[in-house]
Enzyme design. Structure first.
Site, PDB file in Angstrom:
ATOM      1  N   GLU A 254       0.831  -1.194   0.000  1.00 17.13           N
ATOM      2  CA  GLU A 254       0.000   0.000   0.000  1.00 17.13           C
ATOM      3  C   GLU A 254       0.874   1.256   0.000  1.00 17.13           C
ATOM      4  O   GLU A 254       1.910   1.301   0.661  1.00 17.13           O
ATOM      5  CB  GLU A 254      -0.940  -0.006   1.203  1.00 17.13           C
TER       6      GLU A 254
ATOM      7  N   CYS B  73       3.563   8.652   0.940  1.00 17.77           N
ATOM      8  CA  CYS B  73       4.087   7.698   1.921  1.00 17.77           C
ATOM      9  C   CYS B  73       4.360   6.380   1.200  1.00 17.77           C
ATOM     10  O   CYS B  73       3.441   5.715   0.717  1.00 17.77           O
ATOM     11  CB  CYS B  73       3.058   7.517   3.047  1.00 17.77           C
TER      12      CYS B  73
ATOM     13  N   CYS C 146       6.439  -6.765   7.502  1.00 20.87           N
ATOM     14  CA  CYS C 146       7.441  -6.162   8.378  1.00 20.87           C
ATOM     15  C   CYS C 146       7.903  -7.218   9.389  1.00 20.87           C
ATOM     16  O   CYS C 146       7.137  -8.118   9.754  1.00 20.87           O
ATOM     17  CB  CYS C 146       6.844  -4.962   9.107  1.00 20.87           C
TER      18      CYS C 146
ATOM     19  N   CYS D 159       5.732  -4.147  15.904  1.00 23.51           N
ATOM     20  CA  CYS D 159       5.361  -3.083  16.836  1.00 23.51           C
ATOM     21  C   CYS D 159       3.890  -3.270  17.208  1.00 23.51           C
ATOM     22  O   CYS D 159       3.038  -3.403  16.332  1.00 23.51           O
ATOM     23  CB  CYS D 159       5.598  -1.717  16.199  1.00 23.51           C
TER      24      CYS D 159
ATOM     25  N   CYS E 249       0.964  -1.137  15.671  1.00 23.94           N
ATOM     26  CA  CYS E 249       0.993  -0.932  14.226  1.00 23.94           C
ATOM     27  C   CYS E 249       0.333  -2.099  13.501  1.00 23.94           C
ATOM     28  O   CYS E 249       0.693  -3.262  13.727  1.00 23.94           O
ATOM     29  CB  CYS E 249       2.445  -0.772  13.759  1.00 23.94           C
TER      30      CYS E 249
ATOM     31  N   GLY F 157       6.950  -1.677   6.247  1.00 24.33           N
ATOM     32  CA  GLY F 157       8.318  -2.166   6.342  1.00 24.33           C
ATOM     33  C   GLY F 157       9.271  -1.227   7.056  1.00 24.33           C
ATOM     34  O   GLY F 157       8.955  -0.069   7.347  1.00 24.33           O
ATOM     35  N   GLU F 158      10.448  -1.745   7.354  1.00 20.79           N
ATOM     36  CA  GLU F 158      11.547  -0.996   7.981  1.00 20.79           C
ATOM     37  C   GLU F 158      12.577  -0.676   6.897  1.00 20.79           C
ATOM     38  O   GLU F 158      13.294  -1.567   6.422  1.00 20.79           O
ATOM     39  CB  GLU F 158      12.169  -1.823   9.096  1.00 20.79           C
TER      40      GLU F 158
ATOM     41  N   SER G 190      12.113   7.089   7.644  1.00 18.58           N
ATOM     42  CA  SER G 190      11.698   6.798   9.011  1.00 18.58           C
ATOM     43  C   SER G 190      12.168   5.405   9.411  1.00 18.58           C
ATOM     44  O   SER G 190      11.991   4.447   8.667  1.00 18.58           O
ATOM     45  CB  SER G 190      10.170   6.873   9.127  1.00 18.58           C
TER      46      SER G 190
ATOM     47  N   SER H  59      10.943   6.489  14.947  1.00 15.72           N
ATOM     48  CA  SER H  59       9.701   6.043  15.594  1.00 15.72           C
ATOM     49  C   SER H  59      10.027   5.729  17.049  1.00 15.72           C
ATOM     50  O   SER H  59      10.428   4.617  17.383  1.00 15.72           O
ATOM     51  CB  SER H  59       9.147   4.799  14.885  1.00 15.72           C
ATOM     52  N   LEU H  60       9.840   6.709  17.921  1.00 14.29           N
ATOM     53  CA  LEU H  60      10.269   6.573  19.312  1.00 14.29           C
ATOM     54  C   LEU H  60       9.164   5.983  20.194  1.00 14.29           C
ATOM     55  O   LEU H  60       9.300   4.892  20.743  1.00 14.29           O
ATOM     56  CB  LEU H  60      10.721   7.927  19.847  1.00 14.29           C
TER      57      LEU H  60
ATOM     58  N   ASN I 116      -4.201   5.782  15.515  1.00 13.91           N
ATOM     59  CA  ASN I 116      -5.216   5.472  14.516  1.00 13.91           C
ATOM     60  C   ASN I 116      -5.674   4.028  14.701  1.00 13.91           C
ATOM     61  O   ASN I 116      -4.882   3.096  14.547  1.00 13.91           O
ATOM     62  CB  ASN I 116      -4.647   5.673  13.109  1.00 13.91           C
TER      63      ASN I 116
ATOM     64  N   CYS J 109      -1.502   6.731   9.578  1.00 13.07           N
ATOM     65  CA  CYS J 109      -0.265   6.185  10.126  1.00 13.07           C
ATOM     66  C   CYS J 109      -0.543   4.941  10.964  1.00 13.07           C
ATOM     67  O   CYS J 109      -1.389   4.943  11.854  1.00 13.07           O
ATOM     68  CB  CYS J 109       0.407   7.259  10.974  1.00 13.07           C
TER      69      CYS J 109
END
Length: 418
Positions: free
Chosen positions: A128, A141, A148, A152, A155, A216-217, A248, A270-271, A347, A390
């Site tokens: 996406e 984006c 991934c 997380c 997410c 993904g990272e 990111s 991404s903290l 979200n 997000c």
């Protein structure tokens, strides 16, 4: 392509496996010129018989047509000879993914589900990509992986196991097709903008910013992301300033210096937590690279300055990480780092265990951070109605079981990376 189950009820069916293997694209399918470096384009031209003395000029022509004009076929390249166009078309493509769906939110946000063809023993995969229009800017984006590895907990993408890395061609293709659909190339601008019914900026470029914040990272697919972003920032093509491209990461500490030195874009972290025990839960990568180590890497990020700040992303989770004490600790942790803090209202997505912080709590948090001298904009949720906000992205692509992979590799000829 229809999805076929290779091992129904976990029992191998050789005839069914054979049908799927036969449905895979041939291993010698035409490669795409999208994503190639100039040197690789030069070699492609040499392979179709272009003389050495012409290669530099012809490479510039191809680059111009693909990235400045958005040509989707060789026939569109009117200043290239017919013979050369025919020779290129015989051996190469200018690949475009299939657009499975295109959704437009009530707020103008667009989400595409792109399907890329199978590679080697793999299946076709889907990712996406999201476009967010705002006054005076439009942000794309972009995804770097199918699924991934990071899991997380807040997410949606983290609930999808990693299928494979995207190639640089597939990363660049997301940018090119999005611009094509939006009317951001000269040949398609008028019609596409007319069809948008006022949901796009009225003038100027429509894709002004890119964020590698999709599925993904990015730093776990470093080489492909690097090459794709260097193409995106190339002044003779897509021509986006590196200050308008943000990569990111969840905190792959060893790769952060390389990202600064070799890509040179803006960095976002991404903290999401200020204590290791909580971040271990929210961002499990923290168990490998804890907060102190991550922030040391940020302080040493090449080119860091007040003009090139690091963005810290902080999702606001009700009763989890949203207290004034958390805000004060965040300020303490970031001392000495030129930074901006994006506060992201959570979200929701199907099955999530979290809730978004109350608005009063978010504003109180932002006030603490602002008083300490950090910009802390509260990100307006966009595209929630189409699950484009997000943390909401996810596709239906699934990783092959080991037995499925082995069977397909045996049928197709073995060996392909997916």
């Amino acid at each position: 392509m229809a999805t076929v189950s290779l091992l129904p009820k976990d029992r191998a069916d050789l005839s069914q496996i054979m049908k799927v293997a036969e449905a895979q694209p041939a291993r010698d399918a035409k490669p795409s010129l999208l994503g190639m470096t100039r040197e690789e384009l030069g070699q492609a031209l040499a392979d179709v018989g272009v003389e050495d003395r012409q290669i530099r000029m012809r490479t510039a022509q191809l680059w111009h047509w693909m990235y400045l004009r958005g040509a989707a076929s060789f026939d569109a390249m009117t200043n290239v000879s017919k013979d050369m166009r025919a020779a290129l078309a015989e051996r190469y493509t200018i690949g475009r993914p299939e657009i499975v769906t295109e959704q437009i939110s009530v707020d103008g946000t667009r989400k595409w589900l792109f399907r890329f063809p199978a590679r080697g023993a793999g299946r076709p995969v889907e990712v996406e990509t999201v476009y967010i229009p705002e006054e005076g800017r439009g942000t794309l984006c972009v995804s770097s992986q199918v699924g991934c590895t990071l899991t997380c907990s807040f997410c949606h993408t983290g609930t999808q196991k990693l299928v494979r890395n995207l190639t640089r061609e597939e990363i660049v293709a997301q940018i090119v097709v999005a611009r094509e659909r939006l009317g951001d190339f000269p040949e398609v601008a008028a019609n596409a903008r007319k069809d948008a019914e006022g949901l796009l900026p009225s003038e100027g470029r429509l894709v002004t910013n890119i964020v590698m914040m999709g599925m993904g990272e990015p730093l776990y697919n470093f080489d492909n992301v690097r090459e794709a972003l260097l193409i995106a920032s190339d002044g003779d093509g897509l021509s986006l300033s590196k200050r308008r491209i943000t990569l990111s990461t969840s905190g792959v500490v060893p790769m952060i210096p390389r990202a600064g030195a070799e890509i040179g874009t803006m960095l976002a972290i991404s903290l999401h937590a200020v204590r290791d025990d909580l971040r271990d839960e929210l961002v499990p990568l923290n168990r490998k690279y804890p907060i102190a180590e991550l922030l040391d890497a940020c302080r040493a990020y090449p080119g860091l300055s007040n003009a090139r700040r690091i963005t810290f992303e902080y999702v606001m989770l009700k009763g989890i990480n949203d207290s004034p004490a958390d805000a004060r600790e965040l300020v303490r942790l970031l001392k000495g780092i030129p930074a901006k803090i994006n506060l992201i209202p959570f979200n929701p997505w199907p099955g999530s265990a979290y809730e978004c912080s109350d608005w009063d709590e978010i504003e109180t948090f932002a006030e603490v951070v602002n008083r300490a001298g950090y910009a802390s904009p509260i990100r307006t949720p966009r595209g929630r109605d189409i699950l484009a906000a997000c943390g909401q992205l996810k596709s239906a692509s699934e990783r092959l079981r080991v037995r499925e992979r082995m069977a397909l590799e045996a049928m197709i000829g073995g060996g392909g990376e997916d």
